[in-house]
Enzyme design. Structure first.
Site, PDB file in Angstrom:
ATOM      1  N   LYS A 111      42.998  38.060  41.224  1.00  0.00           N
ATOM      2  CA  LYS A 111      42.541  37.957  42.608  1.00  0.00           C
ATOM      3  C   LYS A 111      43.631  38.333  43.611  1.00  0.00           C
ATOM      4  CE  LYS A 111      38.398  35.978  41.819  1.00  0.00           C
ATOM      5  NZ  LYS A 111      37.100  36.402  42.362  1.00  0.00           N
ATOM      6  N   SER A 158      41.851  37.428  32.695  1.00  0.00           N
ATOM      7  CA  SER A 158      41.801  37.531  34.152  1.00  0.00           C
ATOM      8  C   SER A 158      42.582  36.464  34.905  1.00  0.00           C
ATOM      9  CB  SER A 158      40.341  37.535  34.610  1.00  0.00           C
ATOM     10  OG  SER A 158      39.668  36.412  34.089  1.00  0.00           O
TER      11      SER A 158
END
Lengths: 320, 320
Positions: free
Chosen positions: B58, B308
């Site tokens: 992110k 991730s």
């Protein structure tokens, strides 16, 4: 078998080890974190030996020892007694060379470490969890097999292999002021100290030890090797004492030995997991614990911190 | 603010994002493991976005969005609603640029993710844990501050930033056959798919989703965006649905969407911790779960697997 008879550990021996093991080990990354730097008021460079083959620096020394053997000796296999990472590392190195490995382990060794030895095809022989039992059973296996003993640290080939950790660290990071290194038997510390002081004479090498297993600190202070009290610490990889061979190198090359608390080790370990996202075992977090507990004066310095391993049972985390 | 009005996501936009964010993010390592390769009968290349700034990919999209803003807009700050990693990433990017960040978080967001936002100087505004409440509170904050909304995925600047993950992965590993990518809102997947297909048209991009949050799989099968049932999964970063913007890219560029079980996610996560020594959060382990559960045909292939993120409460591990 020429090098094992070499009288002293020196940079040439460590460089030869590096050339020998390089195809078989990871050049582990050096990680940094702005968050941890801010907490330490220093620049920290974490040498990630938890990302080494078998999850610990032990792959270096064991691989060097196994690949140093002449063919005729190697064929009969290698033998060691180890509660953990050295056993797995020796099994792996033997598997790579296609020779047998006999690993004597105490019956209470962590499950994850037992399984690692088996995964690499090592033959596990269990014994009572005492040093005397380990050595006795290892002697019996040596006689039965005609194999070669590769001690976890009382072996120049092993010490030279572990020293390659510092060669890589100094190659990756220019102008380090300090290296913090955990100490158990002293194989890693000996190799790191000799390599670091040879490559950068002004660097400070500081050993870190659990207060509950402080034979190195005591020996360092007294100037002679003493075994100290029976060690007790969550850092299961450091529950051993130095030997005369490692003490001699440490006495000559190490600048200080500091001790840390059990609570500090757990706190440091958790911090490394949270911030670096690295699984580090208790022994692997001991060097960083010296920073967490303010045991070393490092303000404004460039500090190498050796995270020595990452093998532990995930079912039994110490903060639970 | 030119790029946000660009109609489509393309490689030029992603390359521009990469140039913009490179000084502020990590080029994350790609890790490999002989053990995991043997288990998968394939060559696996793990792109370690758990080692990204703020512990998740992110950071890429949020940083691109914040540094895309013209000064006058940026000055009033940025606003988002996020249950986790995007909020921390936006707070960090805003801090780097010296502007305020207002992060609307559901009151049940994991403690570690709340703390991360605060650590980066973000202002946390709590709301009820529903999407309606999040959007309503975010709207109010936007009106009060005059700030700019940076949505976690329904934003081309964010999607372009996330796509830089694939640019680095393909640069690091030649001739990848497949990329496995988790999907929640679809920001990462959109960016990865566009980048990968632009750079290597023959590559297969396969999305992986928890079966309990399978709106992307349903939408993909139907050929139109459907919100599906309320999502439920241990993978808290994927408890969201696509939007029309991300669905359009996924429909166009992704080859398949497969689903995985909750037990599989836990098993995969634990395996990554044990073998790679990496702390990976449940959402971060979802792509690898497709391999653990044999949901993808990868025998003999070179497979990129995106890990991730790595943010989770260490007190509540799912195998306990």
């Amino acid at each position: 078998m020429t090098e094992p008879n070499a009288a002293t550990l020196d940079l040439a021996l460590i460089r030869a080890a590096h050339a020998r093991i390089r195809p078989h080990i990871n050049r582990t990354p050096v990680m940094t974190s702005a968050t941890l730097d801010a907490g330490a008021n220093a620049s920290l460079f974490f040498k990630c030996e938890n990302l080494q083959k078998v999850g610990a620096f032990k792959a270096r020394g064991a691989t060097n020892a196994v690949f140093s053997l002449p063919d005729d000796q190697a064929a009969r296999g290698v033998v060691t007694h180890s509660s953990g990472n050295h056993g797995a590392a020796l099994a792996r190195a033997a598997q790579l060379r296609g020779i047998p490995a006999y690993i004597v382990m105490p019956s209470n060794a962590p499950r994850s470490k037992q399984e690692a030895v088996k995964r690499y095809g090592g033959k596990v022989i269990f014994c009572e969890p005492t040093l005397a039992a380990r050595e006795e059973v290892a002697q019996r296996v040596l006689q039965e097999t005609g194999g070669v003993l590769i001690h976890a640290f009382d072996d120049l080939r092993v010490m030279a292999g572990q020293g390659t950790t510092a060669v890589e660290l100094l190659d990756s990071v220019a102008d380090l002021d300090v290296i913090l290194c955990p100490v158990g038997g002293g194989g890693l510390l000996s190799g790191v100290a000799v390599a670091a002081k040879s490559l950068a004479p002004d660097i400070k090498v500081i050993a870190v030890e659990p207060a509950g297993a402080d034979d190195a600190a005591q020996s360092f202070k007294l100037g002679r090797f003493v075994a100290g009290n029976p060690p007790k610490s969550i850092a299961d990889g450091l529950l051993t004492t130095l030997c005369e061979r490692t003490f001699a190198e440490i006495h000559r090359h190490v600048d200080d030995v500091v001790t840390v608390s059990e609570a500090g080790i757990v706190q440091a370990m958790r911090k490394l997991w949270e911030v670096l996202k690295l699984v580090v075992e208790p022994s692997g977090a001991v060097a960083y614990t010296a920073i967490v507990e303010n045991r070393v004066a490092i303000a404004g310095r460039k500090v190498g911190v050796i995270l020595s391993g990452g093998n532990l049972d995930l079912d039994k985390l110490p903060w639970q």
